[in-house]
Design a protein around this motif. Structure first.
Motif, short mmCIF file in Angstrom:
data_model
loop_
_atom_site.label_atom_id
_atom_site.label_comp_id
_atom_site.label_asym_id
_atom_site.label_seq_id
_atom_site.Cartn_x
_atom_site.Cartn_y
_atom_site.Cartn_z
N MET A 29 -3.18 49.71 35.03
CA MET A 29 -3.36 48.54 35.85
C MET A 29 -3.62 47.30 34.99
O MET A 29 -3.25 46.21 35.38
CB MET A 29 -4.51 48.76 36.82
CG MET A 29 -4.15 49.70 37.93
SD MET A 29 -5.40 50.05 39.21
CE MET A 29 -6.65 48.88 39.02
N LEU A 30 -4.25 47.48 33.85
CA LEU A 30 -4.55 46.34 32.99
C LEU A 30 -3.30 45.70 32.40
O LEU A 30 -3.27 44.50 32.15
CB LEU A 30 -5.47 46.77 31.86
CG LEU A 30 -6.88 47.19 32.22
CD1 LEU A 30 -7.59 47.73 31.00
CD2 LEU A 30 -7.64 46.04 32.82
N PHE A 31 -2.27 46.49 32.20
CA PHE A 31 -1.09 46.01 31.49
C PHE A 31 0.14 45.88 32.39
O PHE A 31 1.26 45.85 31.91
CB PHE A 31 -0.77 46.93 30.32
CG PHE A 31 -1.92 47.11 29.38
CD1 PHE A 31 -2.36 46.06 28.62
CD2 PHE A 31 -2.57 48.32 29.28
CE1 PHE A 31 -3.43 46.21 27.75
CE2 PHE A 31 -3.64 48.49 28.43
CZ PHE A 31 -4.07 47.43 27.66
N LYS A 59 6.58 44.08 31.04
CA LYS A 59 7.93 43.56 30.87
C LYS A 59 8.21 43.16 29.42
O LYS A 59 9.35 43.01 29.03
CB LYS A 59 8.15 42.36 31.79
CG LYS A 59 8.12 42.72 33.24
CD LYS A 59 8.26 41.51 34.12
CE LYS A 59 8.10 41.93 35.58
NZ LYS A 59 8.11 40.78 36.47
N ASN A 60 7.17 42.99 28.63
CA ASN A 60 7.30 42.59 27.24
C ASN A 60 6.70 43.69 26.35
O ASN A 60 5.49 43.76 26.17
CB ASN A 60 6.56 41.26 27.02
CG ASN A 60 6.76 40.72 25.63
OD1 ASN A 60 7.24 41.39 24.74
ND2 ASN A 60 6.38 39.46 25.46
N CYS A 76 0.75 45.16 21.34
CA CYS A 76 -0.39 44.42 20.80
C CYS A 76 -1.64 44.64 21.65
O CYS A 76 -2.73 44.89 21.10
CB CYS A 76 -0.07 42.94 20.70
SG CYS A 76 1.16 42.55 19.46
N LEU A 77 -1.50 44.55 22.94
CA LEU A 77 -2.66 44.73 23.83
C LEU A 77 -3.22 46.14 23.77
O LEU A 77 -4.43 46.34 23.76
CB LEU A 77 -2.28 44.37 25.27
CG LEU A 77 -2.05 42.90 25.55
CD1 LEU A 77 -1.53 42.71 26.98
CD2 LEU A 77 -3.32 42.10 25.35
N THR A 78 -2.34 47.14 23.73
CA THR A 78 -2.83 48.51 23.67
C THR A 78 -3.46 48.82 22.32
O THR A 78 -4.41 49.60 22.25
CB THR A 78 -1.71 49.52 23.99
OG1 THR A 78 -0.59 49.28 23.14
CG2 THR A 78 -1.29 49.45 25.44
N PHE A 126 3.61 56.72 27.16
CA PHE A 126 3.25 56.94 28.57
C PHE A 126 3.78 55.85 29.47
O PHE A 126 4.37 56.12 30.52
CB PHE A 126 1.72 57.03 28.70
CG PHE A 126 1.28 57.21 30.11
CD1 PHE A 126 1.38 58.44 30.74
CD2 PHE A 126 0.78 56.15 30.83
CE1 PHE A 126 0.99 58.61 32.04
CE2 PHE A 126 0.38 56.29 32.15
CZ PHE A 126 0.49 57.54 32.76
N PHE A 127 3.61 54.57 29.10
CA PHE A 127 4.03 53.45 29.92
C PHE A 127 5.53 53.44 30.18
O PHE A 127 5.97 53.18 31.29
CB PHE A 127 3.66 52.12 29.27
CG PHE A 127 2.21 51.77 29.32
CD1 PHE A 127 1.38 52.27 30.28
CD2 PHE A 127 1.67 50.93 28.37
CE1 PHE A 127 0.04 51.96 30.32
CE2 PHE A 127 0.33 50.59 28.39
CZ PHE A 127 -0.49 51.12 29.37
#
Length: 74
Positions: free
Chosen positions: A1-3, A8-9, A15-17, A69-70
């Motif tokens: 849910m956070l990402f 889409k990018n 970077c966020l993960t 996973f994503f």
């Protein structure tokens, strides 16, 4: 849910993960050391480590698992 928006990018998602995985490692290690006086891992000898609690290599490895996973499993 956070990402969800960042999905889409792929570069932004990576970077966020990576940052999220590093923060989770760091604060889990800090909590274990302060609360239970236990040191489960020590990354002091690894490149770009942060107080031996986390390092770029393992944060990036966790991020790649999240990317798998994503984009493939989910």
């Amino acid at each position: 849910m956070l990402f969800t928006k960042a999905r889409k990018n792929p570069v932004l998602t990576l970077c966020l993960t990576t940052v999220t995985a590093g923060l989770i490692q760091y604060f889990t290690s800090y909590f274990l050391e302060t609360k239970f006086n236990a040191k489960w891992w020590d990354f002091s000898n690894y490149y770009l480590n942060l107080n031996g609690r986390t390092c770029l290599q393992y944060a990036l490895a966790a991020a790649l698992i999240c990317m798998l996973f994503f984009y493939i499993i989910a």
